[in-house]
Design a protein around this motif. Sequence first.
Motif, PDB file in Angstrom:
ATOM      1  N   ASP A   1      10.970  16.261 -47.502  1.00  0.00           N
ATOM      2  CA  ASP A   1       9.666  16.507 -46.913  1.00  0.00           C
ATOM      3  C   ASP A   1       9.060  17.721 -47.627  1.00  0.00           C
ATOM      4  OD1 ASP A   1       7.488  17.247 -45.454  1.00  0.00           O
ATOM      5  OD2 ASP A   1       8.537  17.366 -43.532  1.00  0.00           O
ATOM      6  N   PRO A   2       8.038  17.506 -48.467  1.00  0.00           N
ATOM      7  CA  PRO A   2       7.466  18.609 -49.240  1.00  0.00           C
ATOM      8  C   PRO A   2       6.884  19.714 -48.358  1.00  0.00           C
ATOM      9  CG  PRO A   2       6.674  16.482 -50.024  1.00  0.00           C
ATOM     10  CD  PRO A   2       7.359  16.227 -48.728  1.00  0.00           C
ATOM     11  N   GLY A   3       6.603  19.395 -47.098  1.00  0.00           N
ATOM     12  CA  GLY A   3       6.085  20.410 -46.188  1.00  0.00           C
ATOM     13  C   GLY A   3       7.168  21.375 -45.730  1.00  0.00           C
ATOM     14  N   GLN A   4       8.427  20.951 -45.863  1.00  0.00           N
ATOM     15  CA  GLN A   4       9.541  21.772 -45.383  1.00  0.00           C
ATOM     16  C   GLN A   4      10.417  22.322 -46.499  1.00  0.00           C
ATOM     17  OE1 GLN A   4      12.146  20.951 -41.921  1.00  0.00           O
ATOM     18  NE2 GLN A   4      10.989  19.068 -41.769  1.00  0.00           N
ATOM     19  N   ALA A   5      10.644  21.514 -47.501  1.00  0.00           N
ATOM     20  CA  ALA A   5      11.528  21.933 -48.594  1.00  0.00           C
ATOM     21  C   ALA A   5      10.708  22.023 -49.879  1.00  0.00           C
ATOM     22  CB  ALA A   5      12.661  20.934 -48.775  1.00  0.00           C
ATOM     23  N   SER A   6      10.792  23.150 -50.562  1.00  0.00           N
ATOM     24  CA  SER A   6      10.052  23.285 -51.812  1.00  0.00           C
ATOM     25  C   SER A   6      10.929  22.862 -52.984  1.00  0.00           C
ATOM     26  CB  SER A   6       9.578  24.720 -52.019  1.00  0.00           C
ATOM     27  OG  SER A   6      10.681  25.546 -52.349  1.00  0.00           O
ATOM     28  N   LEU A   7      10.260  22.407 -54.009  1.00  0.00           N
ATOM     29  CA  LEU A   7      10.963  21.997 -55.218  1.00  0.00           C
ATOM     30  C   LEU A   7      11.722  23.186 -55.816  1.00  0.00           C
ATOM     31  CD1 LEU A   7      11.314  19.384 -56.627  1.00  0.00           C
ATOM     32  CD2 LEU A   7       9.216  19.791 -57.903  1.00  0.00           C
ATOM     33  N   ASP A   8      11.125  24.364 -55.706  1.00  0.00           N
ATOM     34  CA  ASP A   8      11.781  25.574 -56.216  1.00  0.00           C
ATOM     35  C   ASP A   8      13.101  25.832 -55.483  1.00  0.00           C
ATOM     36  OD1 ASP A   8       9.920  26.100 -58.110  1.00  0.00           O
ATOM     37  OD2 ASP A   8       8.982  27.792 -57.068  1.00  0.00           O
ATOM     38  N   ALA A   9      13.095  25.652 -54.159  1.00  0.00           N
ATOM     39  CA  ALA A   9      14.303  25.884 -53.377  1.00  0.00           C
ATOM     40  C   ALA A   9      15.374  24.861 -53.739  1.00  0.00           C
ATOM     41  CB  ALA A   9      13.984  25.814 -51.883  1.00  0.00           C
ATOM     42  N   ILE A  10      14.949  23.625 -53.980  1.00  0.00           N
ATOM     43  CA  ILE A  10      15.888  22.565 -54.362  1.00  0.00           C
ATOM     44  C   ILE A  10      16.508  22.888 -55.718  1.00  0.00           C
ATOM     45  CG2 ILE A  10      16.054  20.143 -55.067  1.00  0.00           C
ATOM     46  CD1 ILE A  10      13.891  19.545 -52.896  1.00  0.00           C
ATOM     47  N   ARG A  11      15.664  23.270 -56.668  1.00  0.00           N
ATOM     48  CA  ARG A  11      16.165  23.649 -57.992  1.00  0.00           C
ATOM     49  C   ARG A  11      17.165  24.793 -57.908  1.00  0.00           C
ATOM     50  NH1 ARG A  11      10.903  23.302 -60.160  1.00  0.00           N
ATOM     51  NH2 ARG A  11      10.705  21.492 -61.496  1.00  0.00           N
ATOM     52  N   LYS A  12      16.815  25.789 -57.098  1.00  0.00           N
ATOM     53  CA  LYS A  12      17.656  26.976 -56.979  1.00  0.00           C
ATOM     54  C   LYS A  12      19.022  26.614 -56.363  1.00  0.00           C
ATOM     55  CE  LYS A  12      17.624  31.792 -55.488  1.00  0.00           C
ATOM     56  NZ  LYS A  12      19.045  31.734 -55.118  1.00  0.00           N
ATOM     57  N   ALA A  13      19.010  25.725 -55.372  1.00  0.00           N
ATOM     58  CA  ALA A  13      20.270  25.330 -54.727  1.00  0.00           C
ATOM     59  C   ALA A  13      21.212  24.681 -55.730  1.00  0.00           C
ATOM     60  CB  ALA A  13      19.977  24.371 -53.566  1.00  0.00           C
ATOM     61  N   VAL A  14      20.654  23.876 -56.624  1.00  0.00           N
ATOM     62  CA  VAL A  14      21.485  23.227 -57.654  1.00  0.00           C
ATOM     63  C   VAL A  14      21.974  24.262 -58.669  1.00  0.00           C
ATOM     64  CG1 VAL A  14      21.478  21.518 -59.533  1.00  0.00           C
ATOM     65  CG2 VAL A  14      20.299  21.010 -57.378  1.00  0.00           C
ATOM     66  N   GLN A  15      21.075  25.126 -59.079  1.00  0.00           N
ATOM     67  CA  GLN A  15      21.438  26.158 -60.060  1.00  0.00           C
ATOM     68  C   GLN A  15      22.484  27.110 -59.514  1.00  0.00           C
ATOM     69  OE1 GLN A  15      17.469  27.526 -60.815  1.00  0.00           O
ATOM     70  NE2 GLN A  15      17.155  26.137 -62.536  1.00  0.00           N
ATOM     71  N   ASP A  16      22.405  27.408 -58.229  1.00  0.00           N
ATOM     72  CA  ASP A  16      23.380  28.317 -57.601  1.00  0.00           C
ATOM     73  C   ASP A  16      24.793  27.745 -57.644  1.00  0.00           C
ATOM     74  OD1 ASP A  16      21.491  30.210 -57.130  1.00  0.00           O
ATOM     75  OD2 ASP A  16      21.320  29.848 -54.970  1.00  0.00           O
ATOM     76  N   LYS A  17      24.900  26.428 -57.786  1.00  0.00           N
ATOM     77  CA  LYS A  17      26.221  25.788 -57.888  1.00  0.00           C
ATOM     78  C   LYS A  17      26.728  25.774 -59.328  1.00  0.00           C
ATOM     79  CE  LYS A  17      26.985  24.804 -53.627  1.00  0.00           C
ATOM     80  NZ  LYS A  17      28.146  25.385 -52.933  1.00  0.00           N
ATOM     81  N   GLY A  18      25.897  26.243 -60.231  1.00  0.00           N
ATOM     82  CA  GLY A  18      26.332  26.357 -61.620  1.00  0.00           C
ATOM     83  C   GLY A  18      25.847  25.245 -62.543  1.00  0.00           C
ATOM     84  N   TYR A  19      24.881  24.467 -62.060  1.00  0.00           N
ATOM     85  CA  TYR A  19      24.339  23.388 -62.899  1.00  0.00           C
ATOM     86  C   TYR A  19      22.929  23.753 -63.303  1.00  0.00           C
ATOM     87  CZ  TYR A  19      28.308  21.189 -60.710  1.00  0.00           C
ATOM     88  OH  TYR A  19      29.566  20.931 -60.249  1.00  0.00           O
ATOM     89  N   SER A  20      22.496  23.238 -64.438  1.00  0.00           N
ATOM     90  CA  SER A  20      21.121  23.564 -64.826  1.00  0.00           C
ATOM     91  C   SER A  20      20.203  22.384 -64.580  1.00  0.00           C
ATOM     92  CB  SER A  20      21.064  24.023 -66.280  1.00  0.00           C
ATOM     93  OG  SER A  20      21.616  23.057 -67.124  1.00  0.00           O
ATOM     94  N   VAL A  21      19.000  22.724 -64.167  1.00  0.00           N
ATOM     95  CA  VAL A  21      17.992  21.721 -63.838  1.00  0.00           C
ATOM     96  C   VAL A  21      16.897  21.796 -64.888  1.00  0.00           C
ATOM     97  CG1 VAL A  21      16.366  20.926 -62.082  1.00  0.00           C
ATOM     98  CG2 VAL A  21      18.457  22.098 -61.390  1.00  0.00           C
ATOM     99  N   GLU A  22      16.511  20.643 -65.388  1.00  0.00           N
ATOM    100  CA  GLU A  22      15.461  20.613 -66.400  1.00  0.00           C
ATOM    101  C   GLU A  22      14.106  20.943 -65.810  1.00  0.00           C
ATOM    102  OE1 GLU A  22      14.690  16.955 -68.686  1.00  0.00           O
ATOM    103  OE2 GLU A  22      16.587  17.398 -69.679  1.00  0.00           O
TER     104      GLU A  22
END
Length: 68
Positions: free
Chosen positions: A47-68
């Motif tokens: 839901d774009p009103g609740q979760a931002s793309l930036d937050a999603i990217r950051k959650a993946v990056q925090d696990k050690g993976y890179s997002v294009e």
Amino acid sequence: MATITLKVAGMKCGGCETQVQEAVKALAGVNSARASHRAGSVEIEYDPGQASLDAIRKAVQDKGYSVE
Ligand SMILES: [Cu+2]
């Protein structure tokens, strides 16, 4: 709900997929996440009103993976 597919580099097995999925699904506003290490991507329904793309990217990056 919106669906996006992010390119994620660094996933090598099913364990990596699980880590990425769990990290993304832990965010408020994310309905589902399906990662594929073979495709090097994760498909996310959110839901774009609740979760931002930036937050999603950051959650993946925090696990050690890179997002294009
Ligand atoms: Cu792995």
